[in-house]
Design a protein around this motif. Structure first.
Motif, mmCIF file in Angstrom:
data_model
loop_
_atom_site.group_PDB
_atom_site.id
_atom_site.type_symbol
_atom_site.label_atom_id
_atom_site.label_comp_id
_atom_site.label_asym_id
_atom_site.label_seq_id
_atom_site.Cartn_x
_atom_site.Cartn_y
_atom_site.Cartn_z
ATOM 1 N N THR A 41 0.830 -1.253 -0.012
ATOM 2 C CA THR A 41 -0.063 0.020 0.132
ATOM 3 C C THR A 41 0.852 1.263 0.085
ATOM 4 N N GLN A 42 1.816 1.366 0.735
ATOM 5 C CA GLN A 42 2.865 2.326 0.770
ATOM 6 C C GLN A 42 3.517 2.465 -0.631
ATOM 7 N N LEU A 43 3.854 1.532 -1.307
ATOM 8 C CA LEU A 43 4.656 1.477 -2.631
ATOM 9 C C LEU A 43 3.466 2.125 -3.492
ATOM 10 N N SER A 44 2.383 1.638 -3.498
ATOM 11 C CA SER A 44 1.577 2.061 -4.384
ATOM 12 C C SER A 44 1.273 3.684 -4.267
ATOM 13 N N ALA A 45 1.072 4.086 -2.980
ATOM 14 C CA ALA A 45 0.944 5.590 -2.544
ATOM 15 C C ALA A 45 2.332 6.568 -2.982
ATOM 16 N N VAL A 46 3.326 5.917 -2.924
ATOM 17 C CA VAL A 46 4.596 6.456 -3.294
ATOM 18 C C VAL A 46 4.280 6.805 -4.683
ATOM 19 N N GLY A 47 4.218 5.679 -5.386
ATOM 20 C CA GLY A 47 4.164 5.591 -6.879
ATOM 21 C C GLY A 47 3.121 6.696 -7.412
ATOM 22 N N THR A 48 2.052 7.062 -6.614
ATOM 23 C CA THR A 48 1.059 7.782 -7.150
ATOM 24 C C THR A 48 1.724 9.284 -6.940
ATOM 25 N N ILE A 49 2.211 9.386 -5.919
ATOM 26 C CA ILE A 49 2.892 10.812 -5.539
ATOM 27 C C ILE A 49 3.907 10.931 -6.462
ATOM 28 N N GLN A 50 4.633 10.290 -6.876
ATOM 29 C CA GLN A 50 5.809 10.183 -8.037
ATOM 30 C C GLN A 50 5.108 10.766 -9.352
ATOM 31 N N SER A 51 4.103 10.033 -9.617
ATOM 32 C CA SER A 51 3.613 10.599 -10.952
ATOM 33 C C SER A 51 2.891 11.970 -10.876
ATOM 34 N N GLN A 52 2.252 12.097 -9.801
ATOM 35 C CA GLN A 52 1.863 13.798 -9.563
ATOM 36 C C GLN A 52 2.876 14.610 -9.461
ATOM 37 N N ILE A 53 3.739 14.330 -9.008
ATOM 38 C CA ILE A 53 4.984 15.205 -8.708
ATOM 39 C C ILE A 53 5.570 15.442 -10.238
ATOM 40 N N ASN A 283 -2.840 20.788 -6.478
ATOM 41 C CA ASN A 283 -3.978 20.511 -5.545
ATOM 42 C C ASN A 283 -4.031 19.024 -5.610
ATOM 43 N N THR A 284 -3.830 18.445 -6.688
ATOM 44 C CA THR A 284 -4.048 16.915 -6.917
ATOM 45 C C THR A 284 -3.121 16.456 -6.089
ATOM 46 N N LEU A 285 -1.698 16.727 -5.997
ATOM 47 C CA LEU A 285 -0.719 16.419 -5.266
ATOM 48 C C LEU A 285 -0.681 16.596 -3.848
ATOM 49 N N ASN A 286 -1.311 17.729 -3.482
ATOM 50 C CA ASN A 286 -1.347 18.273 -1.761
ATOM 51 C C ASN A 286 -2.418 17.465 -1.635
ATOM 52 N N ALA A 287 -3.525 17.026 -2.044
ATOM 53 C CA ALA A 287 -4.662 16.080 -1.528
ATOM 54 C C ALA A 287 -4.232 14.549 -1.431
ATOM 55 N N THR A 288 -3.316 14.200 -2.175
ATOM 56 C CA THR A 288 -2.771 12.839 -2.051
ATOM 57 C C THR A 288 -1.874 12.932 -0.807
ATOM 58 N N LEU A 289 -1.054 13.853 -0.581
ATOM 59 C CA LEU A 289 0.016 13.914 0.375
ATOM 60 C C LEU A 289 -0.993 13.997 1.683
ATOM 61 N N SER A 290 -1.839 14.889 1.836
ATOM 62 C CA SER A 290 -2.738 14.874 3.071
ATOM 63 C C SER A 290 -3.332 13.607 3.442
ATOM 64 N N LYS A 386 9.777 23.744 -10.633
ATOM 65 C CA LYS A 386 10.232 22.796 -11.469
ATOM 66 C C LYS A 386 11.758 22.011 -11.153
ATOM 67 N N ASP A 387 12.616 22.784 -10.793
ATOM 68 C CA ASP A 387 13.627 22.505 -10.345
ATOM 69 C C ASP A 387 13.565 21.503 -8.933
ATOM 70 N N PHE A 388 12.778 22.031 -7.941
ATOM 71 C CA PHE A 388 12.546 21.290 -6.795
ATOM 72 C C PHE A 388 12.154 19.983 -6.940
ATOM 73 N N ALA A 389 11.231 19.883 -7.694
ATOM 74 C CA ALA A 389 10.329 18.714 -7.983
ATOM 75 C C ALA A 389 11.176 17.727 -8.769
ATOM 76 N N ASN A 390 11.820 18.328 -9.726
ATOM 77 C CA ASN A 390 12.715 17.315 -10.665
ATOM 78 C C ASN A 390 13.735 16.797 -9.629
ATOM 79 N N GLY A 391 14.249 17.570 -8.396
ATOM 80 C CA GLY A 391 15.109 17.195 -7.583
ATOM 81 C C GLY A 391 14.596 15.835 -6.955
ATOM 82 N N LEU A 392 13.425 15.795 -6.422
ATOM 83 C CA LEU A 392 12.785 14.887 -6.002
ATOM 84 C C LEU A 392 12.768 13.584 -6.502
ATOM 85 N N LEU A 393 12.579 13.591 -7.853
ATOM 86 C CA LEU A 393 12.549 12.605 -8.741
ATOM 87 C C LEU A 393 13.784 12.111 -9.216
#
Length: 464
Positions: A41-53, A283-290, A386-393
């Motif tokens: 479940t965690q892996l699926s959630a992280v995958g969703t977050i990755q896609s939304q980032i 907002n989609t990413l923010n909702a998923t993180l929340s 853009k730079d911050f989000a790219n750094g996360l990925l």
């Protein structure tokens, strides 16, 4: 004495005993399996977050690119008479345009009427010879009409099959079966005007000279377009003007009776759309993180990443970036200055009225998003996000590291489950061997006991 089924010799329910002992060995699997489900479940959630980032990166890239701020729009106060389109980089301005003439293509046909030579029938040969067709200042092109090739349809076909001639031919049939030949310039304007001369061929009754332009009726003379732009006269062989005003295309459709106003302005509609797309992605990413980090006390249910320091830190970092102040050299320093504000819970909203008002200073809005100052605080918001989000990925980014950590935990969990299953299998095999040996021994003792009892019985009978 061989025992075919474990437990027969001892009379014990050996299968049940072994099954229960094996289950005890596998007891730790329940915790591991439950943990594996949570990790998945965690892996699926992280995958969703990755896609939304990634979606946030795409949206921020649009806002941070100078090219996406160069779009312009052009409007005409009378689009029926004058159409207008603007290309990227067209200068914002207002023009007054009047159209005096439209460009026209020359057109001629065989003359008709009481004094004209009668039109031929579809099968009638009008003659043989050579048509010499000259368009503008280009060299004349000769088309040979041989004997038997002189119907108007055959002549039209020869003209149309001559590549690059600049003249097209068509045959018009009237209700009585008579046909007319119409010659028309391919291009509008005086440069496309043509002239046809004829050299008659040998043969009685040849009348190919009827097709010389001097002998045909001019239905429409070649004409250039004429217009004035802000009082300056312009001419063109075409009704589409692409070089009169840089970045603008004017389509002349009608002669005007009053000036047409053309307004060229920044394409703020596209810019607003890009801002709205960014807000939606964020907002989609923010909702998923929340949701992923939330805890519902009523249902006592925690999100899959509740308490996870990486995810909580990620959410705080994004919110801090959105509310930060930039030193881009713009008159605007915060997103809130142009109507983009964070609401309770972190979601962004857009004040369209405030953004529209800010568009009166669109150059400074552009700086707020696109400026590249070389440092985090001097880069525009589009560039920074853009730079911050790219750094996360990136390969060493926080989201990538989190993904790898969960995958490693799943691999370790799988390894532990395999170890327990293997250990339980070995225990089960050992127990089967032990109980088989016990059965064999018990069966042997039982047989001995039966033999002894039989011998005692026999001896008692013999002594009675």
């Amino acid at each position: 004495m061989a025992i075919s089924s474990t437990g027969l010799g001892s009379g014990l329910d050996v299968s049940s005993i072994i099954s229960q002992l094996s289950a005890l060995e596998k007891q730790p699997l329940k915790a591991l399996q439950s943990k594996a489900t949570n990790l998945q479940t965690q892996l699926s959630a992280v995958g969703t977050i990755q896609s939304q980032i990634s979606s946030v990166v795409s949206a921020a890239t649009k806002l941070g690119s100078v090219l996406n701020w160069k779009g312009t729009t052009a409007t005409s106060s009378n689009s029926a008479a004058l159409g207008v389109t603007a290309s990227t980089g067209a200068a914002a301005a207002t023009y007054s345009v009047e159209v005096q003439k439209l460009a026209k293509a020359q057109s001629v046909s065989l003359p008709t009427g009481p004094t004209a030579t009668p039109l031929p029938t579809a099968t009638e040969q009008i003659g043989a010879g050579t048509l010499s067709i000259q368009v503008g200042t280009k060299a004349a092109v000769d088309i040979t009409i041989n004997s038997g090739e002189g119907t108007l349809a055959q002549i039209a076909n020869k003209i149309n099959s001559t590549s690059g001639l600049g003249v097209s031919a068509s045959v018009l049939t009237d209700g009585s079966g008579k046909v007319n030949l119409i010659l028309r310039a391919t291009d509008t304007g005086t440069a496309g005007a043509f002239n046809v001369t004829v050299t008659e061929g040998a043969g009685v009754g040849s009348n190919l000279s009827r097709l010389a332009t001097a002998n045909m009726t001019q239905n429409q003379a070649a004409q250039n377009a004429e217009a004035t732009v802000n009082g300056v006269a312009v001419t063109s062989p075409k009704n589409t003007l692409t070089e009169v005003l840089g970045g603008l295309t004017l389509n002349l459709n009608q002669v005007t009776t009053a000036p047409v106003e053309v307004v060229v302005a920044k394409d703020t509609g596209s810019i607003k759309k890009n801002i709205e797309e960014f807000i939606t992605a964020y907002n989609t990413l923010n909702a998923t993180l929340s949701d992923a980090t939330a805890y519902d006390p009523s249902s006592k249910t925690a999100g899959p990443l509740q308490g996870d320091s990486v995810t909580n830190g990620l959410q705080r970092a994004f919110r801090g970036l959105i509310s930060s102040v930039n030193n881009t050299g713009s008159t605007f320093s915060r997103l809130a200055d142009v109507g983009i504000t964070a609401q309770l819970g972190g979601a962004l909203s857009l004040d369209s009225t405030k953004l529209t008002a800010a568009f009166f200073d669109v150059e400074n809005i552009q700086k707020l998003f696109t400026n590249f100052g070389g440092t985090d605080s001097t880069n525009g918001f589009g560039v920074r996000i853009k730079d911050f989000a790219n750094g996360l990925l990136s390969a060493s980014g926080a989201v990538t590291n989190k993904t790898n950590a969960v995958k490693k935990a799943l691999d370790n969990n799988s390894t532990e489950q395999t170890k327990i299953n293997n250990r339980a299998t070995l225990v089960e095999e050992r127990l089967k061997k032990q109980y088989t040996a016990l059965d064999t021994k018990m069966a042997s003792l039982t047989a001995l006991n039966a033999y002894v009892a039989q011998q005692v019985t026999t001896w008692n009978k013999s002594t009675s």
